[in-house]
Design an enzyme around this catalytic site. Sequence first.
Site, PDB file in Angstrom:
ATOM      1  CG  ASP A  25      -2.155  -0.958   1.135  1.00 55.04           C
ATOM      2  OD1 ASP A  25      -2.055  -1.614   0.239  1.00 55.04           O
ATOM      3  OD2 ASP A  25      -3.022  -0.854   2.012  1.00 55.04           O
TER       4      ASP A  25
ATOM      5  CD  GLU B 123       6.919  -1.105  -2.740  1.00 58.56           C
ATOM      6  OE1 GLU B 123       8.040  -1.400  -3.007  1.00 58.56           O
ATOM      7  OE2 GLU B 123       6.158  -2.160  -2.670  1.00 58.56           O
TER       8      GLU B 123
ATOM      9  CE  LYS C  30     -12.443  27.725 -20.573  1.00 59.18           C
ATOM     10  NZ  LYS C  30     -12.133  26.580 -19.688  1.00 59.18           N
TER      11      LYS C  30
ATOM     12  NE  ARG D 192     -15.847  18.543 -23.851  1.00 62.35           N
ATOM     13  CZ  ARG D 192     -15.110  18.315 -24.544  1.00 62.35           C
ATOM     14  NH1 ARG D 192     -14.341  17.520 -23.875  1.00 62.35           N
ATOM     15  NH2 ARG D 192     -14.527  18.887 -25.760  1.00 62.35           N
TER      16      ARG D 192
ATOM     17  CD  GLU E 114     -16.973  23.248 -16.270  1.00 61.30           C
ATOM     18  OE1 GLU E 114     -17.800  23.242 -17.110  1.00 61.30           O
ATOM     19  OE2 GLU E 114     -15.847  23.149 -16.129  1.00 61.30           O
TER      20      GLU E 114
ATOM     21  CE  LYS F 221      -7.358  28.854 -20.332  1.00 62.42           C
ATOM     22  NZ  LYS F 221      -7.584  27.513 -20.744  1.00 62.42           N
TER      23      LYS F 221
ATOM     24  CB  CYS G   9      15.144  28.061  19.484  1.00 59.04           C
ATOM     25  SG  CYS G   9      16.489  29.076  18.359  1.00 59.04           S
TER      26      CYS G   9
HETATM   27  S1  IVH Z   1     -19.890  27.257 -22.873  1.00 54.86           S
HETATM   28  C1  IVH Z   1     -19.267  25.128 -26.878  1.00 54.86           C
HETATM   29  N1  IVH Z   1     -19.517  28.534 -20.549  1.00 54.86           N
HETATM   30  O1  IVH Z   1     -15.105  25.526 -20.466  1.00 54.86           O
HETATM   31  C2  IVH Z   1     -18.880  25.578 -25.672  1.00 54.86           C
HETATM   32  N2  IVH Z   1     -18.272  26.890 -20.747  1.00 54.86           N
HETATM   33  O2  IVH Z   1     -13.227  25.225 -22.855  1.00 54.86           O
HETATM   34  C3  IVH Z   1     -19.922  25.541 -24.405  1.00 54.86           C
HETATM   35  N3  IVH Z   1     -16.745  26.367 -18.779  1.00 54.86           N
HETATM   36  O3  IVH Z   1     -16.137  22.473 -21.808  1.00 54.86           O
HETATM   37  C4  IVH Z   1     -19.361  25.756 -23.537  1.00 54.86           C
HETATM   38  N4  IVH Z   1     -17.375  28.002 -17.739  1.00 54.86           N
HETATM   39  O4  IVH Z   1     -16.406  22.687 -19.306  1.00 54.86           O
HETATM   40  C5  IVH Z   1     -19.166  27.768 -21.246  1.00 54.86           C
HETATM   41  N5  IVH Z   1     -19.456  29.894 -18.662  1.00 54.86           N
HETATM   42  C6  IVH Z   1     -19.218  28.944 -19.313  1.00 54.86           C
HETATM   43  C7  IVH Z   1     -18.225  28.019 -18.782  1.00 54.86           C
HETATM   44  C8  IVH Z   1     -17.719  26.879 -19.792  1.00 54.86           C
HETATM   45  C9  IVH Z   1     -16.588  26.844 -17.736  1.00 54.86           C
HETATM   46  C10 IVH Z   1     -15.839  25.291 -19.523  1.00 54.86           C
HETATM   47  C11 IVH Z   1     -16.874  24.011 -20.041  1.00 54.86           C
HETATM   48  C12 IVH Z   1     -16.368  23.735 -21.508  1.00 54.86           C
HETATM   49  C13 IVH Z   1     -14.996  24.448 -21.206  1.00 54.86           C
HETATM   50  C14 IVH Z   1     -14.718  24.965 -22.829  1.00 54.86           C
END
Ligand code: IVH
Length: 669
Positions: A33, A35, A116, A137, A174, A306, A403
Amino acid sequence: MNKEVEKIYKKKVKEFQKHNKLYYDKSTPAISDREFDKLKADIINLEKKYSFLRSSKSPSDSVGFKPSKNFEKFKHKVQMLSLSNAFDREDLINFEKKILNYLNEKIALEYSAEPKIDGISASLTYLNGNLTYGVSRGDGSEGELITNNLKTIKDIPHKILKKNIPKEIEIRGEVFIEKKDFEKIKDNFANPRNAASGSLRQKDPKETSKIPLKFIAYTFGFISENKFKNQSDFLNELKSWGFLTSDYNKVIKSIDDLFIFHEQFEKKRFDLNYDIDGLVYKVNSLQLQKRLGFTSNAPRWAIAHKFSADNAYSEILNIDIQVGRTGALTPVAKVKPVNIGGVVVSNATLHNEDEIRRKDIRIGDTVKIERAGDVIPHVLEVDLKKRKKTQNKFIFPTICPSCGSKTEKEFNKITKKFDAVRRCTNDGYTCNKIAIEKIKHFISKDAMNIDGLGKKVVEKFWDLKFIKLPQDIYNLDYQKISSLDGWGSQSASNLKFSIENSKKVTLDKFIFSLGIRHIGIENAKIIADFTKNIKSFLNFLKKDKIKELINIDGIGETQVKSLEKFFQNKTNIKVVEKLSEVLSVKDREVKRKGKLKNFSFMFTGKLQNISRAEAKSLIEENAGSIVSSVTKKLDYLVTGEKPTNRKVEQAKNLGIKILTQKEWSDLLN
Ligand code: IVH
C-alpha cells in the site's frame, strides 16, 4: 527537460494503471500500500510541479474508481465542444472581426461575459421537467451516463417546477468543488478540477456525495422549442427554474469593455469561492449564435479569454517565518488560494527581510504572484491602490520564532554589506526547526539517500519523538512504527530495509550529510580526499587541525570558520561520533575508467560559463584527479581569467603543461 519530465511522468502513470487494476479489479495487489501511495503521490507531485502534465489516466482523476467502462455510454444529441482561447486584446479583436466577416454585416455586437469555471462539464436532460439523463462530457460526442452521481449534487434540481418549459431540454454546466472544500482534501489531488472529476466518476454515488460538489449552469445543448432571445435571458430563466448561475455573469457591449472587465476580474478572482481560469464571452443574441454555428471543434460565437498561466493576484492573509537548516529566516506569505496555470497556490516566498522592506509588503495586501516553471511562487509587486490605512508595516522578528535565540545579519567581507538574510544564531540541534531541517538534509538524495524516509515522515517521527538527532534513525522501534496509523508490518520492514541499506556510505557523502554550512557536495569531496578515511576525519574534530584544510584549493576562510564553529558544538561532535559507530563509512569512490585517467589537474583563475565545482566534477567523471598544489605530481594547470601568477610561474619551472580553458574543454571532448 520537459520531454524528460513527461517521459518519467508517463512511465509512472502506466505503472500506476497496472497496479490500480491489480488492486481494484483483481484485488491482488503486487506492491505494498505504501509503495502504491508513493507512486500516486509522485504522480500528483509531478502534476503540481509541472502544470503541462495531464493524463486522463492519472490517479488524480481516477484513484480508486472503476474505469469508465463501468458506466453506460450515452451519445450527446448535440456535441459538447470546447472553446477557442484568447490571451490578449489582439485575439479578442480578431474574434470579433471573424464574426462580422462571417455575418457579412456591420452590427454592434453584445456579449454575455461569464466566469470560466475550472471544473468539468456535465449535461442534464430534462424530459417534461424531470431530470432523466445526467451525462459526462466524455469525448464530446459520447459521454458516460452518471445520472445517479449527478443527482447527489444539491444544486441540481431533480424536477423543474415551472410551467411552459420545453418538453425536452438539455442543460449544461460545470461541476466543481469550492475552494474551502478543496483545502480539506488538497493532499490527494493536484487541483480542484481533478478532485471534482475523480469524485464525479465514482462507481458508487454514495462516494460521490462524500465530496461536496457544486453545479453552475451556463448553456443548453438540445432544446425542443426555443423561445429565448438572448443568452442572458436564458441565464435568468435558469435561475428562476432553480439552477445556480454565476453571480458574475454580465452583458457587455464592446471589446474594450470586455478587456476592462477581464483586467478587473484578474484582480479579484482570488476572492471567488471557486476556481476560474478565465472568462467566457458569448455573442448574446441566440439568433446570431444560430447563424454563426460551429467550426469543427468550437463555436464561432464564443471564446474563452484565459487568465495568465504564470501569475495571478491574491491577498496576503499572514506572513509566516520559516527557519531553514542553516538558520536562515525565510518569510512566506500565506495567501488566499489562487489557481495559477493549473496549480493552486496558497504560499508565496517573500525571500528575506530586505525584500519585504524594499517592496513594503504588508499583511492584507493584494499582491501579484508569479509561478513559472519549477520556480517557487513569489510575490512580484503590491497593488498599492488596494492598501487600507489600517494595514501596518510588517515588523520582521529579531528573535528566532522557533527557539527564541538572537538573530543576526552577517557582514559579508567581500561585498562589504550586511546580508539580506537574517539568521538564527543557534545553528545546533537545540533549535527545533533547524534540527528538523538538518535531519531532512541528512536523509536527502545527495546525502545518506534514505528514500523510504521522506520529509513528511521525518516530521511525523519528530513529533512522536522517534527522531531527535540523526543517529536516532538507526535506532528506530519498527514494532512501534508498524502500529502507527497508515503503516503496517510491510511498510515498516521496507523502511528498515532502506535505512539498513544507507549504512554503507562513502566519506564524502557522510561529510555532506552532516549539513555543515558552506560545505556542499563538492567541498565535502575535497575534504574527504584530503582526510582520506573516517578515522582521520574524526581527528579533525580537534579544531587546531581544521586550519590545515585552508591549504587545499577550494577551501577558504569561510569554510574553515564554518567547520570550526560546527565542531565547537558538543552535540555536533556527539552526532558525528555516534554516526561513525553505526555507519560503515568507506573511502571515497574514485572513478576507474575515463579519458582523463592517470592525469591530474589544477585550476587557477576564473572560468567562463562553468563553476569551479562543476569543472572539477567533470574531471572526476572522466576519471581524472584534482590536486591542490603545484608539485611534480601535477600534469595540467588550467588557467582561467586572471590566474595566480605564482602558480603559473611554478608550473613553468616544473615543466608542467599549461592549458587555457578552451584547450582543456577540447581535451574533454
Ligand atoms: S460554454 C461550446 N460557459 O469551458 C462551448 N463553458 O473550454 C460551450 N466552461 O467544456 C461551453 N465555464 O467545461 C461555457 N460559462 C461557461 C463556462 C464554460 C466553464 C468550461 C466548459 C467547457 C470548457 C470549454
